[in-house]
Design a protein around this motif. Structure first.
Motif, PDB file in Angstrom:
ATOM      1  N   SER A 115      54.043  34.731  48.275  1.00 25.25           N
ATOM      2  CA  SER A 115      52.730  35.076  47.707  1.00 25.25           C
ATOM      3  C   SER A 115      51.667  34.243  48.415  1.00 25.25           C
ATOM      4  N   TYR A 117      49.649  32.420  46.798  1.00 23.65           N
ATOM      5  CA  TYR A 117      49.715  31.144  46.073  1.00 23.65           C
ATOM      6  C   TYR A 117      50.693  30.202  46.776  1.00 23.65           C
ATOM      7  N   SER A 145      45.864  27.298  43.837  1.00 22.69           N
ATOM      8  CA  SER A 145      47.027  27.159  44.723  1.00 22.69           C
ATOM      9  C   SER A 145      46.800  26.074  45.776  1.00 22.69           C
ATOM     10  N   GLU A 186      37.571  28.278  51.414  1.00 28.90           N
ATOM     11  CA  GLU A 186      37.799  29.723  51.356  1.00 28.90           C
ATOM     12  C   GLU A 186      36.646  30.444  52.047  1.00 28.90           C
ATOM     13  N   SER A 190      36.362  34.025  44.901  1.00 32.12           N
ATOM     14  CA  SER A 190      36.695  35.233  44.151  1.00 32.12           C
ATOM     15  C   SER A 190      35.907  35.431  42.877  1.00 32.12           C
ATOM     16  N   ASP A 215      41.172  29.886  53.618  1.00 31.76           N
ATOM     17  CA  ASP A 215      41.795  30.902  52.762  1.00 31.76           C
ATOM     18  C   ASP A 215      40.919  32.153  52.819  1.00 31.76           C
ATOM     19  N   HIS A 218      40.517  36.891  49.746  1.00 31.64           N
ATOM     20  CA  HIS A 218      39.669  37.970  49.214  1.00 31.64           C
ATOM     21  C   HIS A 218      38.901  38.695  50.313  1.00 31.64           C
ATOM     22  N   THR A 246      46.556  36.989  51.995  1.00 31.77           N
ATOM     23  CA  THR A 246      47.526  37.604  51.087  1.00 31.77           C
ATOM     24  C   THR A 246      47.772  39.056  51.481  1.00 31.77           C
ATOM     25  N   LYS A 249      46.233  41.869  47.880  1.00 31.81           N
ATOM     26  CA  LYS A 249      44.936  42.332  47.388  1.00 31.81           C
ATOM     27  C   LYS A 249      44.535  43.567  48.201  1.00 31.81           C
ATOM     28  N   GLY A 255      52.728  39.281  48.741  1.00 33.41           N
ATOM     29  CA  GLY A 255      53.181  38.327  49.749  1.00 33.41           C
ATOM     30  C   GLY A 255      51.988  37.561  50.271  1.00 33.41           C
TER      31      GLY A 255
HETATM   32  N1  PMP Z   1      43.788  32.161  47.148  1.00 29.97           N
HETATM   33  C1  PMP Z   1      42.799  32.667  46.389  1.00 29.97           C
HETATM   34  C2  PMP Z   1      41.404  32.297  46.726  1.00 29.97           C
HETATM   35  C3  PMP Z   1      43.091  33.509  45.311  1.00 29.97           C
HETATM   36  O1  PMP Z   1      42.100  33.990  44.555  1.00 29.97           O
HETATM   37  C4  PMP Z   1      44.431  33.844  45.036  1.00 29.97           C
HETATM   38  C5  PMP Z   1      44.849  34.765  43.897  1.00 29.97           C
HETATM   39  N2  PMP Z   1      43.925  35.266  43.082  1.00 29.97           N
HETATM   40  C6  PMP Z   1      45.416  33.292  45.843  1.00 29.97           C
HETATM   41  C7  PMP Z   1      45.072  32.469  46.883  1.00 29.97           C
HETATM   42  C8  PMP Z   1      46.855  33.608  45.596  1.00 29.97           C
HETATM   43  O2  PMP Z   1      47.165  34.827  46.212  1.00 29.97           O
HETATM   44  P1  PMP Z   1      48.390  35.699  45.665  1.00 29.97           P
HETATM   45  O3  PMP Z   1      47.830  36.528  44.537  1.00 29.97           O
HETATM   46  O4  PMP Z   1      48.815  36.494  46.835  1.00 29.97           O
HETATM   47  O5  PMP Z   1      49.424  34.747  45.176  1.00 29.97           O
END
Ligand code: PMP
Length: 408
Positions: A115, A117, A145, A186, A190, A215, A218, A246, A249, A255
């Motif tokens: 994931s 995360y 995460s 990031e 989000s 990151d 999004h 990711t 999304k 993943g």
């Molecule tokens: N980074 C950010 C900024 C997120 O918002 C999220 C999940 N909302 C993640 C990582 C984790 O991604 P995933 O849903 O693929 O575990």
């Protein structure tokens, strides 16, 4: 210790605060996204709802491009990967997907995780626990995460003010000159939908010889000519040491991954426990993600229609006098600023209008910043948009006029 009483007391507290999470029991319908069946709690009945809060931003999770690739891969390879990546679990789809991801971000190599995360947690955790004397400089709004990966490493961490270059520079300057440094942030945040000044952050990081970790969860699939994210759109992918993303999304599957140099990816592959000691993604999932990425690299129509619908929703909200947080991305936060009202509006939208928008309350956002996080997709129709605006508008008035009655 009476554990049961402790659990119940904590849960009661959450309920009193309006922060107790109730999951909507949905059945997404392939081919009719963003419509879904909603199973009422315990009633055995279903009703059709329109989903307005999915992170399947482009509807790719319901696209035949993706589902047919997954069917084909299941028929070919079966269900699971059958092992960790090291012990029999590496499937050819994983290899192809990693090549595709490296290419998407203009990097030499990529590494898949189960994931987004886990990719943040495992990568930052490994970098920060293995590099001697390393310090991390983390944007204060970074996702859980990243925060957990940093915390887990026990490395020295410095939190800089959100998107504030002066604060970042001052904090880097105050750190020992010889300490290895990582700047973690990031692109699209989000909850507020604001976007980091990536190039300027890289400039500051360069002044201090810091590694950059971005990151793009999004943003991947959503921005840039090939869906490579904000860094691709701004032509700065080569400025980032690591780009993380990711598959769950905009790509519509599940993943996570990182991209970077061959040596860095090989090193994380070799030392990250969150990568090594877990079963690899099902091959069909990798096949679906591969199809999704390849499609969005070539096709811009989903991104264009998506932008149009975001603009329509914003215009409708503005016309109806409903406050939303302005930002340069695709996220439309409608600010309620009260956890109970937020939940109430969400419940009534579902019950009376078949509109599903999950309330976003503390701790996902700060207390007082409770909101409905609306995520339009290219597949919402004009009629869906009109219904969302008029229903929300009615409830907005009701809530303001009869707050105590309505919220009780
Ligand atoms: N980074 C950010 C900024 C997120 O918002 C999220 C999940 N909302 C993640 C990582 C984790 O991604 P995933 O849903 O693929 O575990």
């Amino acid at each position: 210790m009476d554990f049961e009483s402790l659990f119940r007391a904590d849960l009661e507290q959450l309920k009193d605060d309006g922060n107790y999470r109730v999951f909507a029991d949905l059945e997404r319908r392939a081919g009719s996204f963003p419509k879904a069946h909603h199973h009422f709690e315990g009633s055995g009945q279903t009703r059709d709802v329109t989903v307005w809060c999915s992170n399947d931003y482009l509807g790719m999770g319901q696209s035949a491009v993706v589902t047919s690739a997954m069917h084909e891969a299941i028929d070919k390879c079966g269900a699971g990967a059958g092992g960790t990546r090291n012990i029999s679990g590496t499937n050819h789809y994983h290899v192809l997907l990693e090549q595709e991801l490296a290419d998407l971000h203009g990097k030499e190599a990529a590494l898949l995780f189960t994931s987004g995360y886990v990719s943040n947690w495992a990568t930052l955790g490994t970098l920060l626990s293995r590099i001697p004397d390393v310090m991390v400089f983390s944007d204060e709004m970074n996702h859980a995460s990243m925060i957990e990966g940093i915390r887990h490493s026990r490395a020295r961490k410095v939190i800089w003010k959100h998107n504030d270059l002066d604060d970042l520079r001052a904090k880097l300057a105050a750190a020992p000159a010889d300490a290895p440094k990582i700047v973690a942030f990031e692109s699209v945040y989000s909850m507020d939908g604001d976007i980091a000044p990536i190039e300027a952050i890289c400039d500051v990081a360069d002044e201090f010889g810091a590694m950059t970790y971005l990151d793009e969860v999004h943003a991947v699939g959503m921005y840039g000519p090939r869906g490579g994210g904000i860094a691709e759109r701004e032509g700065v992918m080569d400025r980032l040491t690591i780009i993380e993303g990711t598959l769950g999304k905009a790509f519509g599957v599940m993943g996570g991954y990182i991209t970077g140099s061959v040596a860095l990816i090989d090193w994380i592959r070799s030392f990250a426990s969150g990568f090594i000691f877990t079963t690899a993604l099902p091959p069909a999932l990798a096949a679906g993600a591969l199809a999704s990425i390849r499609h969005l690299k070539k096709s811009a129509i989903e991104r264009r229609r998506h932008k149009e619908n975001v603009a329509k929703v914003r215009a409708g909200l503005t016309k109806a006098g409903i406050p939303w947080l302005d930002n340069p991305s695709h996220i439309v936060p409608v600010m309620v600023r009260d956890p109970k009202k937020c939940k109430w509006i969400s419940d009534i939208l579902m019950d009376q209008s078949g509109i599903y928008v999950q309330p976003i309350n503390y701790p996902t956002v700060a207390r007082g910043a409770e909101r409905l996080r609306i995520t339009p997709t290219p597949l919402h129709t004009d009629a869906d948009i009109a219904k969302l605006i008029s229903s929300l508008s009615d409830l907005w008035s009701q809530c303001a006029l009869a707050r105590h009655v309505a919220v009780a």
